[in-house]
Design a protein around this motif. Structure first.
Motif, PDB file in Angstrom:
ATOM      1  N   PRO A  38      -8.394 115.766  -4.273  1.00 22.33           N
ATOM      2  CA  PRO A  38      -9.672 116.468  -4.395  1.00 22.33           C
ATOM      3  C   PRO A  38     -10.800 115.787  -3.611  1.00 22.33           C
ATOM      4  O   PRO A  38     -11.616 116.455  -2.970  1.00 22.33           O
ATOM      5  CB  PRO A  38      -9.958 116.445  -5.903  1.00 22.33           C
ATOM      6  CG  PRO A  38      -8.612 116.319  -6.539  1.00 22.33           C
ATOM      7  CD  PRO A  38      -7.818 115.461  -5.596  1.00 22.33           C
ATOM      8  N   GLY A  39     -10.854 114.464  -3.656  1.00 21.20           N
ATOM      9  CA  GLY A  39     -11.870 113.745  -2.892  1.00 21.20           C
ATOM     10  C   GLY A  39     -11.673 113.925  -1.403  1.00 21.20           C
ATOM     11  O   GLY A  39     -12.638 114.123  -0.649  1.00 21.20           O
ATOM     12  N   PHE A  40     -10.425 113.862  -0.958  1.00 18.93           N
ATOM     13  CA  PHE A  40     -10.089 114.084   0.440  1.00 18.93           C
ATOM     14  C   PHE A  40     -10.576 115.455   0.899  1.00 18.93           C
ATOM     15  O   PHE A  40     -11.214 115.595   1.937  1.00 18.93           O
ATOM     16  CB  PHE A  40      -8.567 113.957   0.629  1.00 18.93           C
ATOM     17  CG  PHE A  40      -8.049 114.612   1.871  1.00 18.93           C
ATOM     18  CD1 PHE A  40      -8.146 113.970   3.096  1.00 18.93           C
ATOM     19  CD2 PHE A  40      -7.468 115.869   1.817  1.00 18.93           C
ATOM     20  CE1 PHE A  40      -7.664 114.569   4.250  1.00 18.93           C
ATOM     21  CE2 PHE A  40      -6.979 116.476   2.964  1.00 18.93           C
ATOM     22  CZ  PHE A  40      -7.085 115.821   4.183  1.00 18.93           C
ATOM     23  N   ARG A  41     -10.290 116.481   0.120  1.00 20.58           N
ATOM     24  CA  ARG A  41     -10.671 117.848   0.483  1.00 20.58           C
ATOM     25  C   ARG A  41     -12.188 117.970   0.579  1.00 20.58           C
ATOM     26  O   ARG A  41     -12.730 118.532   1.524  1.00 20.58           O
ATOM     27  CB  ARG A  41     -10.119 118.829  -0.565  1.00 20.58           C
ATOM     28  CG  ARG A  41     -10.468 120.264  -0.349  1.00 20.58           C
ATOM     29  CD  ARG A  41      -9.813 120.921   0.850  1.00 20.58           C
ATOM     30  NE  ARG A  41      -8.433 120.580   0.956  1.00 20.58           N
ATOM     31  CZ  ARG A  41      -7.797 120.353   2.122  1.00 20.58           C
ATOM     32  NH1 ARG A  41      -8.431 120.467   3.261  1.00 20.58           N
ATOM     33  NH2 ARG A  41      -6.542 120.027   2.154  1.00 20.58           N
ATOM     34  N   ARG A  42     -12.885 117.412  -0.394  1.00 27.66           N
ATOM     35  CA  ARG A  42     -14.348 117.466  -0.426  1.00 27.66           C
ATOM     36  C   ARG A  42     -14.943 116.749   0.792  1.00 27.66           C
ATOM     37  O   ARG A  42     -15.843 117.267   1.459  1.00 27.66           O
ATOM     38  CB  ARG A  42     -14.849 116.848  -1.736  1.00 27.66           C
ATOM     39  CG  ARG A  42     -16.334 116.882  -1.945  1.00 27.66           C
ATOM     40  CD  ARG A  42     -16.755 116.284  -3.293  1.00 27.66           C
ATOM     41  NE  ARG A  42     -16.236 114.936  -3.518  1.00 27.66           N
ATOM     42  CZ  ARG A  42     -15.234 114.635  -4.365  1.00 27.66           C
ATOM     43  NH1 ARG A  42     -14.670 115.583  -5.094  1.00 27.66           N
ATOM     44  NH2 ARG A  42     -14.824 113.394  -4.500  1.00 27.66           N
ATOM     45  N   THR A  43     -14.429 115.561   1.100  1.00 29.58           N
ATOM     46  CA  THR A  43     -14.981 114.780   2.208  1.00 29.58           C
ATOM     47  C   THR A  43     -14.624 115.388   3.554  1.00 29.58           C
ATOM     48  O   THR A  43     -15.461 115.406   4.464  1.00 29.58           O
ATOM     49  CB  THR A  43     -14.511 113.316   2.118  1.00 29.58           C
ATOM     50  OG1 THR A  43     -14.886 112.803   0.833  1.00 29.58           O
ATOM     51  CG2 THR A  43     -15.149 112.467   3.202  1.00 29.58           C
ATOM     52  N   LEU A  44     -13.409 115.893   3.710  1.00 29.75           N
ATOM     53  CA  LEU A  44     -13.036 116.551   4.970  1.00 29.75           C
ATOM     54  C   LEU A  44     -13.936 117.759   5.207  1.00 29.75           C
ATOM     55  O   LEU A  44     -14.443 117.959   6.319  1.00 29.75           O
ATOM     56  CB  LEU A  44     -11.565 116.973   4.961  1.00 29.75           C
ATOM     57  CG  LEU A  44     -11.082 117.712   6.207  1.00 29.75           C
ATOM     58  CD1 LEU A  44     -11.253 116.865   7.468  1.00 29.75           C
ATOM     59  CD2 LEU A  44      -9.631 118.148   6.038  1.00 29.75           C
ATOM     60  N   THR A  45     -14.176 118.545   4.175  1.00 25.70           N
ATOM     61  CA  THR A  45     -15.069 119.706   4.291  1.00 25.70           C
ATOM     62  C   THR A  45     -16.469 119.260   4.692  1.00 25.70           C
ATOM     63  O   THR A  45     -17.095 119.854   5.576  1.00 25.70           O
ATOM     64  CB  THR A  45     -15.095 120.486   2.962  1.00 25.70           C
ATOM     65  OG1 THR A  45     -13.767 120.967   2.688  1.00 25.70           O
ATOM     66  CG2 THR A  45     -16.047 121.667   3.029  1.00 25.70           C
ATOM     67  N   ALA A  46     -16.964 118.178   4.075  1.00 22.13           N
ATOM     68  CA  ALA A  46     -18.307 117.668   4.403  1.00 22.13           C
ATOM     69  C   ALA A  46     -18.363 117.140   5.835  1.00 22.13           C
ATOM     70  O   ALA A  46     -19.346 117.380   6.556  1.00 22.13           O
ATOM     71  CB  ALA A  46     -18.694 116.570   3.423  1.00 22.13           C
ATOM     72  N   LEU A  47     -17.324 116.445   6.277  1.00 17.06           N
ATOM     73  CA  LEU A  47     -17.279 115.912   7.638  1.00 17.06           C
ATOM     74  C   LEU A  47     -17.314 117.029   8.673  1.00 17.06           C
ATOM     75  O   LEU A  47     -18.109 117.005   9.614  1.00 17.06           O
ATOM     76  CB  LEU A  47     -16.020 115.056   7.820  1.00 17.06           C
ATOM     77  CG  LEU A  47     -15.760 114.526   9.225  1.00 17.06           C
ATOM     78  CD1 LEU A  47     -16.837 113.552   9.661  1.00 17.06           C
ATOM     79  CD2 LEU A  47     -14.384 113.872   9.292  1.00 17.06           C
ATOM     80  N   LEU A  48     -16.493 118.037   8.469  1.00 15.88           N
ATOM     81  CA  LEU A  48     -16.457 119.153   9.418  1.00 15.88           C
ATOM     82  C   LEU A  48     -17.774 119.935   9.398  1.00 15.88           C
ATOM     83  O   LEU A  48     -18.267 120.358  10.446  1.00 15.88           O
ATOM     84  CB  LEU A  48     -15.269 120.071   9.128  1.00 15.88           C
ATOM     85  CG  LEU A  48     -13.890 119.421   9.305  1.00 15.88           C
ATOM     86  CD1 LEU A  48     -12.795 120.393   8.898  1.00 15.88           C
ATOM     87  CD2 LEU A  48     -13.687 118.924  10.723  1.00 15.88           C
ATOM     88  N   ALA A  49     -18.352 120.108   8.226  1.00 17.52           N
ATOM     89  CA  ALA A  49     -19.642 120.801   8.127  1.00 17.52           C
ATOM     90  C   ALA A  49     -20.718 120.035   8.891  1.00 17.52           C
ATOM     91  O   ALA A  49     -21.557 120.628   9.575  1.00 17.52           O
ATOM     92  CB  ALA A  49     -20.046 120.977   6.660  1.00 17.52           C
ATOM     93  N   LYS A  50     -20.702 118.701   8.789  1.00 15.43           N
ATOM     94  CA  LYS A  50     -21.694 117.884   9.480  1.00 15.43           C
ATOM     95  C   LYS A  50     -21.498 117.968  10.994  1.00 15.43           C
ATOM     96  O   LYS A  50     -22.479 118.068  11.737  1.00 15.43           O
ATOM     97  CB  LYS A  50     -21.584 116.430   8.999  1.00 15.43           C
ATOM     98  CG  LYS A  50     -22.669 115.530   9.509  1.00 15.43           C
ATOM     99  CD  LYS A  50     -24.068 115.989   9.155  1.00 15.43           C
ATOM    100  CE  LYS A  50     -24.457 115.761   7.743  1.00 15.43           C
ATOM    101  NZ  LYS A  50     -25.888 116.079   7.479  1.00 15.43           N
ATOM    102  N   VAL A  51     -20.260 117.984  11.457  1.00 11.07           N
ATOM    103  CA  VAL A  51     -19.996 118.138  12.900  1.00 11.07           C
ATOM    104  C   VAL A  51     -20.509 119.496  13.381  1.00 11.07           C
ATOM    105  O   VAL A  51     -21.153 119.587  14.420  1.00 11.07           O
ATOM    106  CB  VAL A  51     -18.489 117.976  13.211  1.00 11.07           C
ATOM    107  CG1 VAL A  51     -18.160 118.415  14.632  1.00 11.07           C
ATOM    108  CG2 VAL A  51     -18.063 116.526  12.988  1.00 11.07           C
TER     109      VAL A  51
END
Length: 94
Positions: A38-51
């Motif tokens: 769950p943390g991985f999914r949340r952070t990957l989503t945040a990383l891609l959103a920031k890019v």
């Protein structure tokens, strides 16, 4: 820097944003190491959103070489492990 998000396309991103993105990348690495799905999914989503937020999309017909390739938002833990370099997904900077 040209960044490709697999399955989406490319964006031009200023090198000055790498420090900010590396913070998310470090979180993602920690979550991968601990198997925190769950943390991985949340952070990957945040990383891609920031890019996406910080980058400027390139036209679909643009054929620029990508300096950085990021996984698609639906990538699995195993998919991302396969893409990792020594510095994670994002290099530590210029």
């Amino acid at each position: 820097m040209i960044v490709r998000i697999m399955g989406e396309g490319q964006v031009r991103l200023a090198d000055s944003h790498l420090t900010e993105l590396n913070k998310l990348d470090d979180e993602l690495l920690a979550e991968l190491d601990h198997g925190d799905g769950p943390g991985f999914r949340r952070t990957l989503t945040a990383l891609l959103a920031k890019v996406r937020e910080l980058g400027t999309p390139l036209p679909d017909d643009s054929l620029e070489p990508s300096e950085l390739i990021l996984p698609a938002e639906d990538a699995t833990l195993e998919d991302v492990r396969d893409l990792l370099g020594d510095d994670g997904l994002i290099p530590d900077g210029p």
